[in-house]
Design a protein around this motif. Structure first.
Motif, short mmCIF file in Angstrom:
data_model
loop_
_atom_site.label_atom_id
_atom_site.label_comp_id
_atom_site.label_asym_id
_atom_site.label_seq_id
_atom_site.Cartn_x
_atom_site.Cartn_y
_atom_site.Cartn_z
N ALA A 46 9.60 4.44 -6.71
CA ALA A 46 8.35 5.37 -7.13
C ALA A 46 8.80 6.57 -7.98
O ALA A 46 7.68 7.43 -8.32
CB ALA A 46 7.49 5.67 -5.90
N GLY A 47 9.86 6.89 -8.18
CA GLY A 47 10.12 7.78 -9.01
C GLY A 47 10.75 9.32 -8.47
O GLY A 47 10.35 9.98 -9.11
N ALA A 83 0.84 -1.32 0.03
CA ALA A 83 0.18 0.15 0.01
C ALA A 83 0.68 1.03 0.02
O ALA A 83 0.45 2.39 -0.71
CB ALA A 83 -0.79 -0.01 1.24
N ARG A 84 1.94 1.33 0.60
CA ARG A 84 3.09 2.41 0.67
C ARG A 84 3.41 2.51 -1.02
O ARG A 84 3.51 3.57 -1.31
CB ARG A 84 4.24 2.01 1.41
CG ARG A 84 4.05 2.23 2.90
CD ARG A 84 5.47 2.53 3.72
NE ARG A 84 6.40 1.31 3.66
CZ ARG A 84 6.44 0.32 4.15
NH1 ARG A 84 5.78 0.15 5.01
NH2 ARG A 84 7.53 -0.45 4.17
N ALA A 85 3.70 1.47 -1.51
CA ALA A 85 4.14 1.71 -2.94
C ALA A 85 3.14 2.23 -3.76
O ALA A 85 3.29 3.37 -4.61
CB ALA A 85 4.61 0.30 -3.53
N ASP A 86 1.79 1.86 -3.55
CA ASP A 86 0.46 2.26 -4.12
C ASP A 86 0.66 4.14 -3.88
O ASP A 86 0.33 4.67 -4.83
CB ASP A 86 -0.64 1.89 -4.09
CG ASP A 86 -0.78 0.31 -4.49
OD1 ASP A 86 0.02 0.05 -5.46
OD2 ASP A 86 -1.60 -0.31 -3.94
N LEU A 115 1.36 9.53 -5.35
CA LEU A 115 1.78 10.95 -5.05
C LEU A 115 2.72 11.49 -6.21
O LEU A 115 2.48 12.78 -6.39
CB LEU A 115 2.57 10.81 -3.67
CG LEU A 115 1.76 10.79 -2.25
CD1 LEU A 115 2.75 10.93 -1.37
CD2 LEU A 115 1.08 12.37 -2.25
N ARG A 116 3.42 10.73 -6.69
CA ARG A 116 4.23 11.11 -7.83
C ARG A 116 3.36 11.61 -9.12
O ARG A 116 3.73 12.55 -9.52
CB ARG A 116 5.00 9.84 -8.32
CG ARG A 116 6.10 10.31 -9.38
CD ARG A 116 6.59 9.13 -10.14
NE ARG A 116 7.66 9.71 -10.99
CZ ARG A 116 7.36 10.21 -12.00
NH1 ARG A 116 6.44 10.58 -12.48
NH2 ARG A 116 8.25 10.61 -12.76
#
Ligand code: SAH
Ligand code: AVI
Length: 381
Positions: free
Chosen positions: A358-359, A230-233, A238-239
Motif C-alpha cells: 500500500a506504499g 477490504a484491508r488493502a482498500d 489511508l495512504r
C-alpha cells in the motif's frame, strides 16, 4: 444522548457539524445501565443553539461532524441487511454491533480475563508512546474506530508532553461513543481541540480533515475485522489521505495458541455472546424484525488456515424471521450459520507485505513481553 450544550456552527454539505463545549460527564469503562438499556446509536442532532451554561468554558474546542446521520445510517443498514440476509452463506457486517449497547458490551469485553488484547496493547503503548511521539512529531492525531479512546490517552499524553499535538480527531460510526469520549477529553486536556467525526470506514475516510504532521492510529486490532481485500482498500485510502510524510500506527493481534484465541472469543460470562447477538436487537429495533435472540447460538472458532477467528450466529432451529422494513421473510435451517465478524490474527511478515504493497515503509515494530500483540508504526513512502 443529550446535546443541549452544543451550538451549531455550520452545516457543511456532507452532514451536520456541531461545535461547542461539553460538560464533563463521568465515563465509566463498563456502565452496567447501558448494558441493559436499549438506545439507538445515532440519535438525531438538536439543531437549535442553546443557552450557555454557567461554570463551563465558552471556548469552542469541540466539533462533531456527522457524515452519516440517522437517515443515512438506516438506508445503509437496509441495504447491507438485505444483501447479507439474502446471500448464502448469510452474513452481516460487524459495524452493526455498535449501537450504544453494543459499544458498552465491547467495553465490557476489553476487561474480561480471557480477552488479553486490550491489556497487551495498553502495556506496549505505555512503554513506547514517548518514542512514537518523538518519531512522528504529530500535530494532528486521527483515531479510527476510537470508541472510548481509553488507551489513546497514553498517546495523547506523550504527544502533549512533546508539545506538538494540537488536534485530536476521533472517527467512529457510533455517535454516543464519540460524544462521551469528546466530553471527557475536553475536561482532561484543556489545550486540546477535539474534532470528532461520525462516519463509516468504508465511505468517509477521504473526508477526514487534518493538518500535518498527521498520525493516524488504528488500535485494538480492529483492522483484523476487515477481510484481506477490504484491508488493502483501507490502507490505500489511508495512504492517499495521509500523503507523503504521514504516519500510521496500527495495533494487531498476533497468531498464537488456538486455545487462547478460542477462549478470548468464548468468554465464560457470555459477554461476547451478548455482543454478537446484539446485532439481532439492532435489526429488530431499526428494521422492525422479529429475531428471537435465544434461537441463535454464539459460535467463535480460530481457523488455523485462514488465521482468523470466525464469529457466527447459529440458528438453533429451523425458523422464519420477518424483516418488516425490508418486506423480507428470511428462512434459517436448523444449524445454519450466519457470519457476523472475522477477527484476523497477524504475523509480522504478512503485515509488512500488506503495508509495503500500500506504499508504507516500516518505522517501528513493538510487541508485549509475551509476544501476544504488536503495535507497529508506518510512514508513507
Ligand atoms: N479502538 C478501541 C475500540 C475498538 S472497537 C479499542 O481499541 O478498544 C471497534 C470500534 O470501531 C467501535 O468503536 C466501533 O463503533 C467502530 N467501528 C466499527 N465498524 C466501523 C465502521 N465501519 N466505521 C467506523 N467505525 C466503526
Ligand atoms: C473490535 N475488534 C477488534 C474486536 C476483535 O477482537 O476482533 C471485536 C470483538 N469481537 C468479539 N470480541 C471482540
Amino acid at each position: 444522548m443529550d446535546l443541549k450544550l452544543a451550538t451549531i456552527s455550520s452545516v457543511p454539505s456532507r452532514g451536520a457539524a456541531v461545535q461547542g463545549t461539553f460538560p464533563g460527564r463521568a465515563h465509566s469503562a463498563v456502565d452496567s445501565a447501558r448494558l441493559v438499556d436499549y438506545e439507538p446509536c445515532m440519535g438525531s442532532l438538536r439543531t437549535e443553539p442553546s443557552a450557555p451554561v454557567l461554570g463551563f468554558p465558552t471556548r469552542r474546542r469541540f466539533m462533531l461532524d456527522v457524515l452519516i446521520d440517522e437517515q443515512d445510517r438506516l438506508e445503509l443498514l437496509r441495504a447491507e441487511a438485505r444483501r447479507g440476509l439474502t446471500r448464502r452463506p448469510k452474513e452481516l457486517p460487524p459495524k452493526w454491533f455498535y449501537d450504544a449497547r453494543g459499544s458498552a458490551l465491547f467495553d465490557a469485553i476489553t476487561g474480561l480475563p480471557e480477552y488479553y488484547l486490550t491489556r497487551r496493547e495498553r502495556a506496549i503503548l505505555r512503554v513506547r508512546a514517548a518514542e512514537i511521539a518523538a518519531i512522528t512529531g504529530a500535530r494532528t492525531l486521527v483515531e479510527l474506530g476510537s470508541g472510548t479512546s481509553d488507551k489513546t490517552r497514553i498517546l495523547i499524553d506523550a504527544l502533549d508532553a512533546a508539545g506538538t499535538l494540537e488536534s485530536f480527531v476521533p472517527f467512529d460510526v457510533c455517535q454516543p461513543a464519540l460524544e462521551d469520549a469528546g466530553a471527557a477529553l475536553l475536561d482532561e486536556y484543556p489545550r486540546l481541540e477535539v474534532h470528532a467525526v461520525v462516519g463509516d470506514f468504508d465511505l468517509h475516510l477521504g473526508a477526514i480533515a487534518h493538518e500535518g504532521p498527521t498520525l493516524v492510529a488504528f488500535l485494538g486490532s480492529t483492522i483484523g475485522n476487515f477481510p484481506a481485500p477490504a484491508r488493502a482498500d483501507l490502507l490505500g485510502e489511508l495512504r492517499r489521505m495521509l500523503g507523503a510524510g504521514g504516519f500510521f500506527l496500527v495495533g494487531t493481534d498476533l497468531v498464537k495458541d488456538p486455545a487462547r484465541l478460542d477462549a478470548a472469543y468464548n468468554d465464560s460470562r457470555g459477554i461476547t455472546a451478548a455482543f454478537n447477538r446484539n446485532v439481532l436487537r439492532v435489526l429488530n429495533r431499526d428494521l422492525d424484525a422479529d429475531f428471537a435472540e435465544e434461537r441463535f447460538e454464539h459460535v467463535a472458532a480460530f481457523d488455523p488456515e485462514l488465521e482468523l477467528v470466525d464469529i457466527r450466529l447459529r440458528s438453533r432451529v429451523a425458523q422464519m424471521v420477518h424483516v418488516r422494513a425490508l418486506d423480507l421473510n428470511v428462512h434459517f435451517d436448523a444449524g445454519e450459520e450466519m457470519r457476523t465478524e472475522i477477527s484476523t490474527k497477524f504475523q509480522r511478515a504478512g503485515l509488512e507485505r500488506e503495508l509495503a504493497a500500500a506504499g508504507f515503509e516500516a518505522a517501528g515494530w513493538w510487541t508485549d513481553r509475551a509476544g501476544d500483540f504488536a503495535l507497529s508504526l508506518w510512514r508513507v513512502d
